[in-house]
Design a protein around this motif. Structure first.
Motif, PDB file in Angstrom:
ATOM      1  N   ASP A 157      -3.665   1.556  -2.327  1.00 55.91           N
ATOM      2  CA  ASP A 157      -3.376   0.749  -3.494  1.00 55.91           C
ATOM      3  C   ASP A 157      -2.865   1.635  -4.635  1.00 55.91           C
ATOM      4  N   ASN A 158      -3.357   2.838  -4.664  1.00 56.55           N
ATOM      5  CA  ASN A 158      -2.882   3.797  -5.652  1.00 56.55           C
ATOM      6  C   ASN A 158      -1.400   4.123  -5.416  1.00 56.55           C
ATOM      7  N   LEU A 159      -1.048   4.325  -4.170  1.00 55.58           N
ATOM      8  CA  LEU A 159       0.360   4.567  -3.828  1.00 55.58           C
ATOM      9  C   LEU A 159       1.207   3.349  -4.196  1.00 55.58           C
ATOM     10  N   ARG A 160       0.705   2.168  -3.864  1.00 51.23           N
ATOM     11  CA  ARG A 160       1.396   0.922  -4.200  1.00 51.23           C
ATOM     12  C   ARG A 160       1.719   0.852  -5.686  1.00 51.23           C
ATOM     13  N   SER A 161       0.737   1.206  -6.485  1.00 55.76           N
ATOM     14  CA  SER A 161       0.885   1.146  -7.932  1.00 55.76           C
ATOM     15  C   SER A 161       1.927   2.154  -8.445  1.00 55.76           C
ATOM     16  N   ARG A 162       1.904   3.353  -7.881  1.00 52.91           N
ATOM     17  CA  ARG A 162       2.893   4.360  -8.298  1.00 52.91           C
ATOM     18  C   ARG A 162       4.314   3.919  -7.913  1.00 52.91           C
ATOM     19  N   LEU A 163       4.438   3.292  -6.753  1.00 49.36           N
ATOM     20  CA  LEU A 163       5.764   2.835  -6.312  1.00 49.36           C
ATOM     21  C   LEU A 163       6.282   1.703  -7.187  1.00 49.36           C
ATOM     22  N   GLU A 164       5.381   0.852  -7.623  1.00 52.06           N
ATOM     23  CA  GLU A 164       5.766  -0.237  -8.519  1.00 52.06           C
ATOM     24  C   GLU A 164       6.308   0.328  -9.832  1.00 52.06           C
ATOM     25  N   THR A 165       5.591   1.283 -10.383  1.00 48.92           N
ATOM     26  CA  THR A 165       6.036   1.933 -11.621  1.00 48.92           C
ATOM     27  C   THR A 165       7.389   2.622 -11.411  1.00 48.92           C
ATOM     28  N   PHE A 166       7.495   3.323 -10.307  1.00 47.52           N
ATOM     29  CA  PHE A 166       8.735   4.045  -9.986  1.00 47.52           C
ATOM     30  C   PHE A 166       9.938   3.096  -9.994  1.00 47.52           C
ATOM     31  N   ALA A 167       9.797   1.946  -9.335  1.00 47.56           N
ATOM     32  CA  ALA A 167      10.903   0.978  -9.257  1.00 47.56           C
ATOM     33  C   ALA A 167      11.174   0.347 -10.620  1.00 47.56           C
ATOM     34  N   ARG A 168      10.102   0.005 -11.338  1.00 43.17           N
ATOM     35  CA  ARG A 168      10.272  -0.684 -12.618  1.00 43.17           C
ATOM     36  C   ARG A 168      10.957   0.209 -13.641  1.00 43.17           C
ATOM     37  N   GLU A 169      10.548   1.462 -13.691  1.00 43.32           N
ATOM     38  CA  GLU A 169      11.138   2.378 -14.672  1.00 43.32           C
ATOM     39  C   GLU A 169      12.627   2.613 -14.442  1.00 43.32           C
ATOM     40  N   ARG A 170      13.060   2.431 -13.193  1.00 40.50           N
ATOM     41  CA  ARG A 170      14.473   2.649 -12.865  1.00 40.50           C
ATOM     42  C   ARG A 170      15.265   1.329 -12.778  1.00 40.50           C
ATOM     43  N   ASP A 171      14.577   0.225 -13.047  1.00 36.56           N
ATOM     44  CA  ASP A 171      15.197  -1.090 -12.921  1.00 36.56           C
ATOM     45  C   ASP A 171      15.758  -1.299 -11.512  1.00 36.56           C
ATOM     46  N   TRP A 172      15.018  -0.838 -10.526  1.00 35.26           N
ATOM     47  CA  TRP A 172      15.433  -0.969  -9.132  1.00 35.26           C
ATOM     48  C   TRP A 172      14.731  -2.132  -8.432  1.00 35.26           C
ATOM     49  N   GLU A 173      13.915  -2.878  -9.170  1.00 35.54           N
ATOM     50  CA  GLU A 173      13.240  -4.021  -8.533  1.00 35.54           C
ATOM     51  C   GLU A 173      14.260  -5.022  -7.999  1.00 35.54           C
ATOM     52  N   GLN A 174      15.403  -5.121  -8.688  1.00 37.46           N
ATOM     53  CA  GLN A 174      16.444  -6.052  -8.271  1.00 37.46           C
ATOM     54  C   GLN A 174      16.925  -5.809  -6.835  1.00 37.46           C
ATOM     55  N   PHE A 175      16.821  -4.556  -6.369  1.00 35.22           N
ATOM     56  CA  PHE A 175      17.258  -4.258  -5.002  1.00 35.22           C
ATOM     57  C   PHE A 175      16.151  -4.488  -3.977  1.00 35.22           C
ATOM     58  N   HIS A 176      14.928  -4.681  -4.473  1.00 31.69           N
ATOM     59  CA  HIS A 176      13.776  -4.702  -3.575  1.00 31.69           C
ATOM     60  C   HIS A 176      13.346  -6.096  -3.112  1.00 31.69           C
ATOM     61  N   SER A 177      14.305  -6.889  -2.703  1.00 32.59           N
ATOM     62  CA  SER A 177      13.943  -8.151  -2.042  1.00 32.59           C
ATOM     63  C   SER A 177      13.305  -7.810  -0.696  1.00 32.59           C
ATOM     64  N   PRO A 178      12.388  -8.657  -0.211  1.00 29.62           N
ATOM     65  CA  PRO A 178      11.813  -8.411   1.120  1.00 29.62           C
ATOM     66  C   PRO A 178      12.894  -8.243   2.204  1.00 29.62           C
ATOM     67  N   LYS A 179      13.962  -9.008   2.099  1.00 30.72           N
ATOM     68  CA  LYS A 179      15.050  -8.852   3.079  1.00 30.72           C
ATOM     69  C   LYS A 179      15.602  -7.428   3.076  1.00 30.72           C
ATOM     70  N   ASN A 180      15.933  -6.931   1.883  1.00 29.22           N
ATOM     71  CA  ASN A 180      16.471  -5.576   1.788  1.00 29.22           C
ATOM     72  C   ASN A 180      15.452  -4.516   2.215  1.00 29.22           C
ATOM     73  N   LEU A 181      14.213  -4.702   1.801  1.00 32.79           N
ATOM     74  CA  LEU A 181      13.188  -3.711   2.151  1.00 32.79           C
ATOM     75  C   LEU A 181      12.934  -3.688   3.660  1.00 32.79           C
ATOM     76  N   SER A 182      13.075  -4.846   4.312  1.00 31.32           N
ATOM     77  CA  SER A 182      12.889  -4.853   5.770  1.00 31.32           C
ATOM     78  C   SER A 182      14.022  -4.092   6.456  1.00 31.32           C
ATOM     79  N   MET A 183      15.223  -4.148   5.874  1.00 25.99           N
ATOM     80  CA  MET A 183      16.339  -3.360   6.416  1.00 25.99           C
ATOM     81  C   MET A 183      16.101  -1.869   6.193  1.00 25.99           C
ATOM     82  N   ALA A 184      15.649  -1.522   4.992  1.00 22.01           N
ATOM     83  CA  ALA A 184      15.389  -0.114   4.677  1.00 22.01           C
ATOM     84  C   ALA A 184      14.322   0.450   5.612  1.00 22.01           C
ATOM     85  N   LEU A 185      13.336  -0.369   5.905  1.00 17.30           N
ATOM     86  CA  LEU A 185      12.268   0.034   6.819  1.00 17.30           C
ATOM     87  C   LEU A 185      12.846   0.307   8.216  1.00 17.30           C
ATOM     88  N   SER A 186      13.721  -0.563   8.692  1.00 22.26           N
ATOM     89  CA  SER A 186      14.380  -0.355  10.002  1.00 22.26           C
ATOM     90  C   SER A 186      15.154   0.966  10.030  1.00 22.26           C
TER      91      SER A 186
END
Lengths: 116, 116, 116, 116
Positions: C5-34
């Motif tokens: 959960d600590n890692l989760r929280s750091r990743l959330e901050t990381f994305a928010r500070e860079r305004d990268w949440e817009q790219f992080h739809s579940p669809k896109n993240l599932s592709m990135a995971l693949s």
């Protein structure tokens, strides 16, 4: 000899001349296929669907290389398994044509999901 | 019209008649391709390489279906991108033939890894 | 707060500070995971199973990077879907423990295939 | 012992009690990981990004199962390689934080693509 069979034959020669047949177990080739397909997906992962329809020439040339790699490993894998790839695809398409009559599934994303 | 182009044309008709072109963005098709390739890998994941070379008829028939799906999505993706799949594979193979002279890389797994 | 959960929280901050949440739809993240998972598989595709058990330090360090990327995208995807990843894995494991009693499936590759 | 290490330990016991360690070479586990990740992607392949952000409860429960499977194989693979997964992810995130300063890359999809 059809065009795909011609490619199959060239790939067989290519592997045999380099003594690389030993690496080409179906298991390994299925992994290589996964890796190459992911290299296609990598180009599209952060694009919107719209952007993915409008690649510039440079990006399209890169994707073309990855598509080529996928076809190469796919043909090689089919060959190692003794499968006629083109015939298999034709049969599968005929099954799909019968299973999803156009007038019943038209434009339906629900049907489409089930289709897949 | 070559054999692969014939398949391409039938797939285009299949999608158009069902109004499914809307789902066939290159982004989506690249995902579908990943999913189908994984269904091939699923058959091989717990087999040894040797076992993967000796599938029984029932298992081979299942794998054949998955290979067919991969070719279908690959041809469809190439079509949506305006890429000549067969020509791309031929060019790529010619590049590989020049890059990996048989007498220099024969049987070498190290060279093979670099090759990929 | 547990470690994941600590890692989760750091990743959330990381994305928010860079305004990268817009790219992080579940669809896109599932592709990135693949894509990241394929980068793991790439290291193993031409190795024998035995060789994959005995990576040298340099290769292991490379694979470690890919594993890290997979965990990062997996945690991020679970977060975007509101899923408690650790709890989900614990529940799944409990199901598997009940479904595959050790004394009935021991050493069986057939059972193992069905298991999966 | 942290939470992920606890899961690692339970998975080790699970495999040992069933004599399934023989199937868990890193090569095989990397394939299993690919297969499970594709089962996530399968849920999202025909959805728009927007739809992927708004799964209903039933669909989310299915995706949760797949995420659990991915974490299970990831933890198992890291264990077989002797890699501390959580530590690796933390280090990787620290590298990314330094490499992509928020004030330089904010909202940029180009930077974002390079990032990946």
């Amino acid at each position: 000899m059809n065009e795909l069979d011609n490619l199959r034959s060239r790939l067989e020669t290519f592997a045999r001349e380099r003594d690389w047949e030993q690496f080409h177990s179906p298991k390994n080739l299925s992994m290589a296929l996964s890796v190459e397909v992911a290299e296609i997906a990598e180009h599209f992962q952060w694009l919107t669907e719209e952007q993915s329809r409008e690649l510039d020439a440079a990006k399209r040339a890169e994707v073309e290389q990855e598509l080529a790699d996928v076809l190469i490993y796919l043909v090689r894998l089919a060959d190692q398994l003794g499968i006629d790839l083109l015939e298999a695809a034709r049969r599968k398409l005929a099954v799909n044509e019968a299973k999803y009559p156009a007038d019943k599934v038209r434009g339906s994303s629900r049907k489409y999901s089930e289709y897949d």
